[in-house]
Design an enzyme around this catalytic site. Structure first.
Site, PDB file in Angstrom:
ATOM      1  N   ASP A  96       0.817  -1.208   0.000  1.00  0.00           N
ATOM      2  CA  ASP A  96       0.000   0.000   0.000  1.00  0.00           C
ATOM      3  C   ASP A  96       0.857   1.267   0.000  1.00  0.00           C
ATOM      4  O   ASP A  96       0.360   2.356  -0.268  1.00  0.00           O
ATOM      5  CB  ASP A  96      -0.964   0.007   1.195  1.00  0.00           C
ATOM      6  CG  ASP A  96      -2.165  -0.910   0.950  1.00  0.00           C
ATOM      7  OD1 ASP A  96      -2.195  -1.562  -0.110  1.00  0.00           O
ATOM      8  OD2 ASP A  96      -3.062  -0.983   1.802  1.00  0.00           O
ATOM      9  N   ASP A 128      -9.702  36.585 -34.287  1.00  0.00           N
ATOM     10  CA  ASP A 128      -9.079  35.281 -34.477  1.00  0.00           C
ATOM     11  C   ASP A 128      -9.923  34.175 -33.835  1.00  0.00           C
ATOM     12  O   ASP A 128      -9.887  33.037 -34.253  1.00  0.00           O
ATOM     13  CB  ASP A 128      -7.668  35.250 -33.885  1.00  0.00           C
ATOM     14  CG  ASP A 128      -6.917  34.007 -34.325  1.00  0.00           C
ATOM     15  OD1 ASP A 128      -6.355  34.031 -35.439  1.00  0.00           O
ATOM     16  OD2 ASP A 128      -6.922  33.001 -33.589  1.00  0.00           O
ATOM     17  N   LEU A 153      -6.456  31.887 -37.757  1.00  0.00           N
ATOM     18  CA  LEU A 153      -5.777  32.290 -38.990  1.00  0.00           C
ATOM     19  C   LEU A 153      -5.148  31.076 -39.635  1.00  0.00           C
ATOM     20  O   LEU A 153      -5.178  30.903 -40.856  1.00  0.00           O
ATOM     21  CB  LEU A 153      -4.718  33.350 -38.656  1.00  0.00           C
ATOM     22  CG  LEU A 153      -4.018  33.973 -39.864  1.00  0.00           C
ATOM     23  CD1 LEU A 153      -5.050  34.610 -40.804  1.00  0.00           C
ATOM     24  CD2 LEU A 153      -3.019  35.032 -39.404  1.00  0.00           C
TER      25      LEU A 153
END
Lengths: 437, 517
Positions: free
Chosen positions: B36, B274, B410
């Protein structure tokens, strides 16, 4: 060149520092991460808890496959109530799994801590399911639980579970046990075949239909030092172990091959002819890669069981000085030949009490500390240089052609530390770190 | 029993570890078998923590089971106290120890340790990591904090940030600054960075800021009831939510809402030309409930995306996510089965996924871009730079993070212009990925095929009913790769709707006209 290896100390009877306490190691389930890549038609079904699933996911690091060939049947509250119920639930999950994955030929039911504690009988389940799905699927069980296995012992338990089912043979043959990356396994088989040794089979096989048999005329070699139970299981089937140092580095590889060559009556001429070129390459590669290691000290925390053979490689071939060599447990029949070759000096420890061991590591301040991922960054932050042990399990490191890479794995942290120049005295760094919180 | 392949959450004791590791001066004694301890590496490797989590594991083995695991626990507990000298200890069991019923809480209680010992009951076979964190922190608060006089100035506590949290480190910094601008000081941040001593001072704050309901809600509810501290309900992720949050703080604190937006860039970036290409991008959201709800609002109102599906893996937030999905007119996906999520994404075919590291992998396989918005975390989610999700800078970070996997506006036009260039084709790979471009063989192929042109059927469609004619198939290949999948699906749906057996070039353009938006 071919003189027998000088025994440094007869370290074989060296006393062990046995410790009991908190262990900072993985459980055997972790071995599934590499076993499932090696055994390409096998599925590993862990019967366990969410912790088991989370461990496998964390150890696998990245989730490369949408449906990997391992999974966890997570026990729920209802399963814990009654046993008959859990067996039926398991049958149902296996049925679903096998109908979705017709490519699976071997199914491993892997026991975990919770399944062991509630005494869920996976052996019975494997028998029942094997009966149901034979001959298409062979169902085998083994335990990878943390209460019984440490890290690489998962592979040992898996291979040991396969051995009793292997068919019997009287043929004179060699079995090499241990899962190796394919490229390394091919190199090994190439060398053994060039020595004229055969027939050879490897355990585990990539596919279920590759025949492996065992019997009284079988000899076997181990390519991994953690296969104590597999050793015992093969011995019970009448096979005989060829004891040898493990094939790490030039010296280890040569000694390992020589032991097998000797067993098969290979002449010195043939042995030299086959090994001379790769030995020379390996020596040159180690010399080059081990430069930063020469004269440096190393402290190995217990992790994968590779520690003793690697300490032999580091001390004898890389010029290092071992301070402590920890292993989760020491199986002298298996690693005895490696211990014998290690020069006097290091403390050999078995088991772990991590806080006490950390104190020893801090006191000895080795130039390089080899440890698990849970300890590495904290020790680096204390100014020690560390090497993650788990990389030694996931990277090809066996045999001649990897000898230089193996030295390189240990050298890289030292090279890195030498490269970094932040131009900050230690005190001011500590101040900055304090201010961060 | 349920087969699980990949999990979104660990077991509840890992949640407790997230609280213990975030705090200072607290130690966790965990009754657990060997193995563990794997959980330590989550903190030391993923989060790059420079010290071990403050956890002692009892490390019992099979041979201890019949004998004395209880004594093992007591020894581990005593040694941990002596070695680490914590101000308080939490004790509990992992999944295996829960089965052997040693009662760590009861045992620790009898040991007479001189510091508070807080027992945890975390049912491993029912609950998961977030519950474990929430419950653990609640128990610590309940055990240590008391009603007390409020500070003279208006202060609040920041509640919920833990170790291994998604950007918790930077959210704390961002919120502290935002609140300070309004004249509200932070009394205690907890659990992140708090000592047990700090927990005893929680009561002197005027109110609580609940940063993450997943890990702090139970404690906030208790403090509201027992310490009379109201807590904020808005999680300030995104521009709108940050403004709402400050209004909420203003009401609670009785101070005018103030916000300095000079550094806020998301609104303008989103409005600038844009970003036109972002319009109506179809996105799918998945993660923890809190981050998904925040992201849904940002996606729709601040980025102009279309949310086509959303869901969460933590059942505790199922109700909230279901009602949110209703508002968005989509179905909520509440599951912790990763394969369900993948199937849902495949069916919805979004243009972008906002998910966890798990969805990042789904996206890779399906060729859909993905940005990460939520835990479970990966080493990538702990960047060296300041990178919050909350507040002003959080909004900026989110804009960048979400836009990054997409092709810029773009750039998208340029792709159209150059799509037939011999150096610019599907196999060439992205220029920024460093793979070497391969010259296209399509032009030569096309010539050969044209010479032997016969009406040979092309590929059978994904639905298996409609046939793509060879020239239509070729035309489809001229559609830029990032919209080709959509073009193919739309055309096939169009053909199927009209009962067409074949798709020709005309069908392709008919479909394009039909689906034009």
């Amino acid at each position: 060149m071919n003189a027998p290896l000088s025994k440094a100390s007869g370290c074989r009877d060296v006393p062990l520092l046995k410790e009991r306490g908190q262990r900072e190691v993985f459980c055997g389930l972790t071995a599934i991460v590499w076993l499932h890549r090696k055994m390409q038609d096998a599925f590993f079904l862990v019967v366990g808890s969410r912790t088991c699933a989370h461990l496998l996911q964390s150890a696998a690091g990245v989730m490369i496959f949408a449906e990997p060939r391992f999974g966890t049947a997570i026990l729920e509250e209802t399963d814990l109530a009654g046993m008959a119920d859990a067996q039926a639930e398991l049958d149902r999950e296996v049925e679903k799994l096998l109908s979705r994955r017709p490519d699976i030929k071997r199914l491993f039911l892997v026991g975990s801590c919770p399944s062991e504690v509630i005494k869920l009988d996976l052996e019975k389940a494997a028998e029942r399911l094997s009966g149901k799905y034979a001959p298409r699927v062979n169902v085998v069980n083994f335990s990878g639980s943390g209460i019984e296995t440490t890290f690489t012992e998962g592979e040992d338990a898996c291979l040991a579970a396969i051995v009793p089912d292997l068919p019997e043979t009287d043929e004179r043959q060699l079995i090499v046990a241990g899962a190796l990356p394919d490229v390394v396994e091919d190199q090994m088989l190439g060398l053994l075949k060039a020595l004229g040794i055969g027939p050879i089979t490897v355990l585990p096989t990539t596919n279920a239909d590759e025949p492996v048999a065992v019997g009284a005329n079988t000899v076997f070699a181990l390519s991994q030092p953690f296969l104590g139970e597999t050793h015992a299981a093969l011995t019970r089937r009448g096979a005989r172990h060829i004891a040898a140092p493990f094939p790490f580095g030039e010296e280890g590889t040569t000694a390992w091959l020589r032991a097998i060559a000797h067993e098969f009556g290979v002449s010195e001429e043939v042995f030299d002819r086959v090994t001379a070129a790769p030995r020379d390459r390996a020596r040159r590669a180690v010399r080059q890669a081990s430069d930063p290691l020469q004269g440096k000290s190393v402290f190995l925390f217990p992790d994968s069981q590779l520690e003793i053979p690697l300490a032999r490689f580091l001390t004898r071939e890389c010029g290092m000085d071992a301070l402590e060599v920890g292993q989760p447990y020491v199986h002298r029949d298996v690693v005895g030949p490696d211990i014998e070759l290690i020069p006097d000096g290091p403390v050999f420890s078995e088991g772990q009490d991590v806080d006490k061991q950390l104190e020893r590591a801090r006191t000895s301040r080795a130039d390089l500390t080899v440890c698990g991922l849970g300890l590495a960054n904290p020790l680096e932050a204390e100014g020690l240089t560390t090497k993650w042990a788990i990389e030694l399990v996931f990277t090809p490191i066996h045999f001649y052609e990897q000898a230089g890479d193996l030295a390189g794995l240990f050298a890289r942290p030292l090279r890195r530390r030498a490269l970094l120049k932040m131009d900050a005295p230690e005190g001011s760094l500590a101040d900055l770190r304090g201010a961060d919180t | 029993m349920k087969l699980s392949v990949w999990t979104y959450e660990g077991p509840p004791h890992v949640g407790a570890m997230r609280v213990a590791t975030a705090m200072k001066g607290l130690h966790y004694v965990l009754h657990a078998p060997q193995g563990d301890t794997y959980a330590d590496l989550l903190f030391t490797m993923i989060e790059r923590r420079d010290r071990r989590p403050p956890v002692t594991y009892t490390t019992f083995q099979a041979r201890d089971l019949g004998a004395d695991t209880a004594n093992l626990f007591k020894t581990a507990c005593r040694e941990a106290y002596e070695r680490f000298e914590p101000e308080a200890i939490i004790v509990g069991a992992s999944c295996t120890a829960e089965l052997i019923q040693d009662d760590p809480g009861g045992m620790a209680d009898t040991m007479g340790l001189p510091v508070p010992v807080i027992p945890l009951e975390l049912p491993s076979y029912q609950r998961k990591e977030n519950f474990g964190a929430d419950e653990t922190f609640f128990q610590i608060v309940r055990a240590l904090s008391r009603p007390m006089e409020r500070t003279a100035r208006v202060t609040c506590n920041l509640i919920g940030p833990t170790a291994l949290g998604f950007r918790h480190r930077d959210d704390i910094t961002e919120l502290t600054g935002l609140l300070l601008e309004m004249g509200v000081e932070v009394n205690v941040v907890a659990p992140y960075g708090a000592t047990p001593g700090d927990i005893t001072k929680l009561g002197s704050a005027h109110f609580n800021v609940l940063m993450y309901p997943e890990t702090g809600e139970a404690a906030c509810r208790w403090m509201e009831r027992e310490l009379g501290q109201p807590f904020t309900k808005t999680v300030p992720i995104g521009v709108g939510a940050t403004r709402d949050f400050l209004r909420e703080v203003s009401e609670i604190a009785g101070k005018p809402a103030k916000i300095d937006e000079t550094r806020l860039r998301l609104p303008w970036y989103s409005a600038s030309v844009d970003s036109t290409y972002l319009t109506g991008k179809r996105v799918f959201l998945f993660g923890d409930g809190t981050h998904v709800a925040s992201a849904a609002r940002i996606a729709r109102d601040e980025m102009g995306f279309e949310v086509v599906g959303l869901g969460c893996y933590n059942r505790e937030q199922a109700r909230m996510i279901r009602s949110l999905a209703k508002d968005f007119g989509v179905d909520a996906l509440i599951t912790d089965d990763y394969l369900d999520v993948e199937a849902s994404i495949e069916a919805l075919a979004p243009e972008m996924i906002l998910g966890t590291q798990m969805e990042r992998h789904i996206g890779k396989r399906l060729g859909i871009p993905c940005a990460v918005i939520s835990a479970p975390v990966h080493v990538q989610d702990f960047p060296a730079r300041y990178s919050p999700q909350m507040g002003i800078e959080g909004a900026n970070v989110i804009f960048d993070t979400w836009v990054h996997p997409l092709v810029m506006g773009l750039e998208e036009h340029l792709l159209h212009m150059f799509r037939e260039d011999f150096e610019f084709h599907d196999d060439a790979g992205a220029s920024h990925h460093g793979s070497k471009a391969v010259a296209s063989s399509e032009s030569t192929e096309a010539t050969t095929r044209a010479a032997t042109e016969t009406p040979t059927p092309g590929n059978v469609s994904e639905m298996g009913e409609v046939i793509w004619l060879a020239d239509a198939e070729r035309e489809l290949k001229r559609v830029p790769f990032f919209v080709r999948g959509k073009a193919r699906r739309n055309t096939e749906a169009f053909a199927a709707e009209r009962g067409l057996g074949e798709i020709s070039v005309d069908t392709l353009y008919e479909a394009k006209a039909h689906f034009a938006r």
